[in-house]
Design a protein around this motif. Structure first.
Motif, PDB file in Angstrom:
ATOM      1  N   THR A 486      18.442   6.495   7.965  1.00  0.00           N
ATOM      2  CA  THR A 486      18.843   7.792   8.495  1.00  0.00           C
ATOM      3  C   THR A 486      19.771   7.662   9.701  1.00  0.00           C
ATOM      4  N   ASP A 487      19.531   6.650  10.569  1.00  0.00           N
ATOM      5  CA  ASP A 487      20.335   6.551  11.790  1.00  0.00           C
ATOM      6  C   ASP A 487      21.793   6.267  11.489  1.00  0.00           C
ATOM      7  N   ILE A 488      22.059   5.396  10.504  1.00  0.00           N
ATOM      8  CA  ILE A 488      23.446   5.029  10.202  1.00  0.00           C
ATOM      9  C   ILE A 488      24.160   6.157   9.480  1.00  0.00           C
ATOM     10  N   HIS A 613       8.689  -2.937  10.046  1.00  0.00           N
ATOM     11  CA  HIS A 613       7.327  -2.425  10.212  1.00  0.00           C
ATOM     12  C   HIS A 613       7.137  -1.640  11.510  1.00  0.00           C
ATOM     13  N   ASP A 614       7.960  -1.927  12.535  1.00  0.00           N
ATOM     14  CA  ASP A 614       7.802  -1.245  13.815  1.00  0.00           C
ATOM     15  C   ASP A 614       8.768  -0.078  13.980  1.00  0.00           C
ATOM     16  N   CYS A 615       9.410   0.342  12.864  1.00  0.00           N
ATOM     17  CA  CYS A 615      10.382   1.443  12.929  1.00  0.00           C
ATOM     18  C   CYS A 615      10.058   2.522  11.892  1.00  0.00           C
ATOM     19  N   PRO A 616       8.904   3.162  11.965  1.00  0.00           N
ATOM     20  CA  PRO A 616       8.569   4.190  10.965  1.00  0.00           C
ATOM     21  C   PRO A 616       9.549   5.351  11.016  1.00  0.00           C
ATOM     22  N   GLY A 617       9.888   5.836   9.845  1.00  0.00           N
ATOM     23  CA  GLY A 617      10.807   6.964   9.736  1.00  0.00           C
ATOM     24  C   GLY A 617      12.266   6.589   9.740  1.00  0.00           C
ATOM     25  N   LEU A 618      12.575   5.297  10.001  1.00  0.00           N
ATOM     26  CA  LEU A 618      13.980   4.880  10.017  1.00  0.00           C
ATOM     27  C   LEU A 618      14.591   4.950   8.624  1.00  0.00           C
ATOM     28  N   PHE A 685      -3.854   6.041 -12.308  1.00  0.00           N
ATOM     29  CA  PHE A 685      -2.970   6.061 -11.153  1.00  0.00           C
ATOM     30  C   PHE A 685      -2.056   7.276 -11.196  1.00  0.00           C
ATOM     31  N   GLN A 686      -1.533   7.606 -12.378  1.00  0.00           N
ATOM     32  CA  GLN A 686      -0.635   8.755 -12.496  1.00  0.00           C
ATOM     33  C   GLN A 686      -1.355  10.020 -12.008  1.00  0.00           C
ATOM     34  N   ARG A 687      -2.603  10.201 -12.440  1.00  0.00           N
ATOM     35  CA  ARG A 687      -3.361  11.396 -12.034  1.00  0.00           C
ATOM     36  C   ARG A 687      -3.669  11.362 -10.534  1.00  0.00           C
ATOM     37  N   ARG A 688      -4.043  10.194 -10.037  1.00  0.00           N
ATOM     38  CA  ARG A 688      -4.388  10.079  -8.627  1.00  0.00           C
ATOM     39  C   ARG A 688      -3.195  10.392  -7.738  1.00  0.00           C
ATOM     40  N   ALA A 689      -2.021   9.879  -8.114  1.00  0.00           N
ATOM     41  CA  ALA A 689      -0.822  10.081  -7.291  1.00  0.00           C
ATOM     42  C   ALA A 689      -0.434  11.556  -7.234  1.00  0.00           C
ATOM     43  N   GLN A 690      -0.634  12.274  -8.343  1.00  0.00           N
ATOM     44  CA  GLN A 690      -0.284  13.682  -8.366  1.00  0.00           C
ATOM     45  C   GLN A 690      -1.258  14.520  -7.534  1.00  0.00           C
ATOM     46  N   ILE A 691      -2.501  14.050  -7.462  1.00  0.00           N
ATOM     47  CA  ILE A 691      -3.525  14.812  -6.744  1.00  0.00           C
ATOM     48  C   ILE A 691      -3.462  14.554  -5.237  1.00  0.00           C
ATOM     49  N   GLU A 692      -3.255  13.285  -4.856  1.00  0.00           N
ATOM     50  CA  GLU A 692      -3.388  12.900  -3.452  1.00  0.00           C
ATOM     51  C   GLU A 692      -2.309  13.488  -2.548  1.00  0.00           C
ATOM     52  N   GLN A 693      -1.054  13.518  -3.037  1.00  0.00           N
ATOM     53  CA  GLN A 693       0.072  13.986  -2.210  1.00  0.00           C
ATOM     54  C   GLN A 693       0.086  13.254  -0.861  1.00  0.00           C
ATOM     55  N   ARG A 694      -0.004  11.950  -0.944  1.00  0.00           N
ATOM     56  CA  ARG A 694      -0.139  11.106   0.244  1.00  0.00           C
ATOM     57  C   ARG A 694       1.201  10.935   0.954  1.00  0.00           C
ATOM     58  N   ILE A 695       1.181  11.046   2.273  1.00  0.00           N
ATOM     59  CA  ILE A 695       2.365  10.780   3.099  1.00  0.00           C
ATOM     60  C   ILE A 695       2.389   9.291   3.429  1.00  0.00           C
ATOM     61  N   ASP A 696       3.483   8.617   3.067  1.00  0.00           N
ATOM     62  CA  ASP A 696       3.598   7.195   3.373  1.00  0.00           C
ATOM     63  C   ASP A 696       3.812   7.028   4.874  1.00  0.00           C
ATOM     64  N   PRO A 697       2.995   6.186   5.529  1.00  0.00           N
ATOM     65  CA  PRO A 697       3.095   6.068   6.997  1.00  0.00           C
ATOM     66  C   PRO A 697       4.397   5.455   7.481  1.00  0.00           C
ATOM     67  N   PHE A 698       5.042   4.629   6.672  1.00  0.00           N
ATOM     68  CA  PHE A 698       6.313   4.039   7.114  1.00  0.00           C
ATOM     69  C   PHE A 698       7.472   4.988   6.844  1.00  0.00           C
ATOM     70  N   PHE A 699       7.593   5.487   5.626  1.00  0.00           N
ATOM     71  CA  PHE A 699       8.724   6.355   5.281  1.00  0.00           C
ATOM     72  C   PHE A 699       8.501   7.783   5.788  1.00  0.00           C
ATOM     73  N   GLN A 700       7.266   8.105   6.170  1.00  0.00           N
ATOM     74  CA  GLN A 700       6.918   9.421   6.698  1.00  0.00           C
ATOM     75  C   GLN A 700       7.337  10.547   5.752  1.00  0.00           C
ATOM     76  N   GLN A 701       7.049  10.338   4.501  1.00  0.00           N
ATOM     77  CA  GLN A 701       7.297  11.333   3.460  1.00  0.00           C
ATOM     78  C   GLN A 701       6.480  10.939   2.236  1.00  0.00           C
ATOM     79  N   GLN A 702       6.358  11.829   1.288  1.00  0.00           N
ATOM     80  CA  GLN A 702       5.742  11.488   0.019  1.00  0.00           C
ATOM     81  C   GLN A 702       6.760  10.698  -0.819  1.00  0.00           C
TER      82      GLN A 702
END
Length: 772
Positions: A486-488, A613-618, A685-702
């Motif tokens: 995103t920064d570049i 690893h030390d730059c979440p959201g980059l 896994f397909q069902r779990r991924a659709q249900i969880e709607q997990r936010i990835d801690p590094f990319f800070q998005q689903q």
């Protein structure tokens, strides 16, 4: 004879009371009779004033070169030993070379041409093209043994009559079908015998089938037998003695008696005859006689430049009936699968140790630890694969440990029967070739198919099948995604591109402002990345019909060339760099900031997160750019892995191996232990991924919904049954031209041609599609 009459061979023969042919041999072909007789004939001819019409050329040297792909091969050894004896008797010295020492990617090594040889015998040259052999024949007399090259003297075994006799014997006994076990690298004579058998079976109303790519080592017999039993016949013809020996031993271990239940014939001799019972019927290969004939003809060619250069030398075989053929047992049916229960409910109370070979121990360790907690009676020992590149070197330039090294290590152990692992973690693309080579266990059974097919994605379940056999348990799959910094992009006022045209325009603008930034990367370590991009352009590069042994190649269609031209435009514009994207080189490229957009497999997300690893959201994730309109995106599958079981696994371990493989890949507990960015092949896994709607801690998005959407837009991938050759052809024909000004799109035809030629050599019917 009058005083002025010139002496002839006939007058000399009359004086000595010998035949004219004997005199001719002594004068024109010395070394073929006793020295005393030859000396008598020569002395008499001299006294009578005989002058030969044909003066023999004095060779430039007395060296003859012999080339063979394998010095330890029994047939090669027999032929070259006989040829050397004949050459020694005629005053020649023989230099014997192995192909690996004298043949490079550019053809014959200069060392071979500079050896001072005045003639050459080439035995079954695997790595020389017909054009290279013809070129050598223009420089010196050449005999090509077991290789048919126009305008070059050939020497072959003649199996025609013997093959007919073998078929007559089987047909007279009442056999209605025959399976031919063709070796992994067919020779001229094994191909010719296959053609004779096909024609002869058709004439006799017998069914005929070829089982290709059979490893010519006895240890591979069980794998060959498993493939044979899918569609068995009452008679088998093996193209080598090693294949016959391994097949016979494997059959007897399965309770199949020879000849009571199955008749067996082989081409050539059985090197294990002393330990194999019964004696196997054979079609002989008189290599000694062929070697003598080749040497004598080569000497004639060396001494007489006018000697014919287009003749073919043939040594007839003979059929030796053995105790391995008998009337078919019509009451016996092929052994059914021994799998009678769900692997996850098999009784595994016995203490068992399993070994599993993988390129990544780190990914296996948490699975193994949890499995052994639940099943303490089964110990699973992970083993690291070997390090090797496509040229067989022990490590690639980055020193990284990868799939190719693991595959090479597995093959080495299997061929040498040395510490063969019970299980192998490998990629989908490698399964067809490993199956063809008889290296994997087929554990297909109605119970397993019915129980486990619903638990996996359809495309992943099909990826581990070949010719109705099941050769692995699906683990994961890869799909294309786009990762961007995103920064570049913010610095240059750019938005994530939705098409490749947008990506190239953005990259050209950024590169003009900052020449250090190339924007993106084309990964050339394997074929998979480039092939995935071409498939995203809308072309299915290859399809395989296993039942018909047919391969369709579409690498040089207008669609493929158009996509390749766009990628080449990106390279020419300084927008894309082509090179291996792996290990240290990949990490340094990411850290540099010069490649702020990566269009690659979803599993690159783990590498990016590890490096930053030390730059979440980059970094962020988006759908890959389209090669057409943004609303008409075609994505592509890229990679995917499975756990396979070795065909050499002891029967006492099979239940435990199946238990571990299915648990590790389909049990929800095991799936939950996988990396959260990995796409498990399971429906769970397909069902779990659709249900969880997990936010990835590094990319800070689903990110999983993006990966799953990309996968939904990707058609199933197809895999050629010769993955190693596919990779080698890509490295040779395409990678050197993936550079600025390389016009790589013009070399798709070369890539396709190499794959087609190799497929045809393996017995496949090939259709190529080249449209304008």
């Amino acid at each position: 004879m009058s005083k002025d009459a010139k002496p002839t061979i006939y007058s000399i023969a009359k004086r000595l009371n010998l035949s004219p042919s004997a005199v001719s041999r002594a004068l024109n072909h010395p070394g073929r009779m006793s020295e005393q007789t030859e000396e008598l004939i020569r002395r008499t001819a001299h006294e009578m004033g005989y002058v030969k019409v044909r003066q023999l050329r004095r060779p430039a040297s007395n060296l003859v070169a012999a080339l063979t792909p394998n010095l330890s091969d029994r047939k090669s050894e027999a032929l070259l030993r006989a040829a050397k004896r004949r050459l020694d008797a005629r005053g020649f010295h023989t230099l014997i070379f192995e192909e690996t020492d004298m043949v490079t990617g550019d053809g014959l090594s200069p060392r071979f041409l500079e050896s001072g040889a005045t003639g050459a015998i080439l035995y079954h040259p695997l790595n020389l093209s017909g054009q290279e052999i013809l070129k050598l024949a223009g420089q010196m007399p050449v005999i090509a043994v077991d290789r048919n090259v126009p305008r070059v003297v050939g020497a072959q075994i003649d199996p025609d009559q013997a093959t007919e006799q073998a078929l007559d014997a089987l047909h007279a006994m009442g056999h209605a079908g025959l399976v031919y076990l063709q070796r992994e690298t067919p020779t001229w004579v094994s191909e010719h015998v296959g053609q004779l058998l096909a024609k002869g079976c058709a004439a006799r109303g017998m069914q005929f089938r070829v089982l290709r790519n059979c490893l010519s080592v006895p240890q591979a017999g069980s794998g060959t037998l498993e493939r044979f039993l899918r569609n068995p016949a009452s008679a088998v013809f093996a193209s080598t003695g090693n294949i016959a020996a391994g097949f016979a031993v494997a059959a007897q271990r399965r309770g199949i008696r020879i000849p009571q239940d199955l008749s067996l014939v082989m081409l050539g001799d059985n090197p294990h005859e002393s330990v194999i019972s019964p004696v196997i019927a054979q079609i002989t290969e008189p290599m000694d006689d062929l070697g003598k004939q080749a040497a004598e003809t080569l000497i004639d060619m060396i001494e007489d430049p006018r000697h014919p250069r287009t003749i073919d030398l043939r040594q007839p075989s003979c059929f030796l009936p053995g105790a391995s053929i008998a009337k078919p047992n019509t009451r016996r049916s092929a052994p059914a699968s021994t799998i009678r229960e769900d692997p996850l409910h098999m009784q595994t109370s016995e203490r068992i140790t399993l070994t599993v070979l993988s390129s990544s121990i780190r990914d296996l360790e948490p699975l193994i630890e949890r499995y052994q907690q639940e099943h303490p009676n089964i110990e699973v020992q992970p083993q690291k694969g070997g390090m090797a590149d496509f040229d067989g070197n022990t490590a690639n330039q980055n020193g990284t440990l990868g799939q190719e090294g693991t595959l090479a290590e597995y093959r080495r152990r299997f061929r040498h029967n040395e510490d063969v692992p019970d299980l192998l973690v490998t990629e989908y693309r490698n399964l067809p070739q490993l199956e063809s080579d008889g290296m994997l266990l087929n554990f297909s059974a109605p119970l397993i198919e019915n129980t486990y097919k619903p638990r996996f994605r359809d495309d992943c379940w099909q990826a581990v099948h070949r010719q109705a056999g099941l050769y692995g348990v699906p683990s994961n799959y890869g799909t294309m995604a786009m990762f961007y910094r995103t920064d570049i992009l913010d610095r240059f006022g750019g938005a994530p591109p939705r098409t490749w045209h947008d990506l190239i325009d953005l990259g050209a603008r950024i590169h003009n402002e900052d020449p250090a930034i190339t924007l993106t990367w084309l990964d050339t370590i394997y074929t998979s990345h480039y092939a995935a991009l071409l498939r995203m352009g809308g072309e299915d590069l290859w399809q395989v019909d296993d039942d018909a042994d047919r391969i369709d190649l579409r690498l040089n269609t207008a669609c493929a060339r158009r996509t390749a031209a766009l990628l080449q435009d990106a390279i020419d514009s300084g927008v894309m760099h082509a090179g291996p994207f792996t290990g240290h080189e990949r990490d340094e490229a990411l850290r540099s900031g010069n490649f702020p957009i990566i269009v690659h497999a979803n599993w690159q997300s783990d590498n990016i997160a590890r490096v930053f690893h030390d730059c979440p959201g980059l970094w962020k994730v988006a759908m890959p750019p389209s090669f057409g309109e943004a609303t008409q995106l075609h994505s592509a599958m890229i990679g995917g892995g499975a756990i396979a079981i070795s065909s050499k696994i002891p029967s006492s371990k099979r239940a435990a191996a199946l238990h571990f493989a299915f648990w590790a890949q389909s049990n929800p507990t095991a799936v939950d232990l996988m990396s959260p960015r990995t796409l498990s092949a399971t429906q769970y896994f397909q069902r779990r991924a659709q249900i969880e709607q997990r936010i990835d801690p590094f990319f800070q998005q689903q990110i999983l919904p993006i990966f799953l959407e990309s996968a939904s837009l990707a058609p199933p991938a197809h895999y050629l049954p010769f993955s190693t050759q596919t990779e080698m052809a890509f490295q040779r024909t395409m990678v050197p031209f993936l550079k600025p000004g390389g016009a790589s799109q013009n070399h798709l035809a070369d890539w396709q041609e190499q794959l087609a030629a190799y497929a045809i050599s393996r017995g496949y019917t090939v259709a190529t599609h080249d449209d304008e």
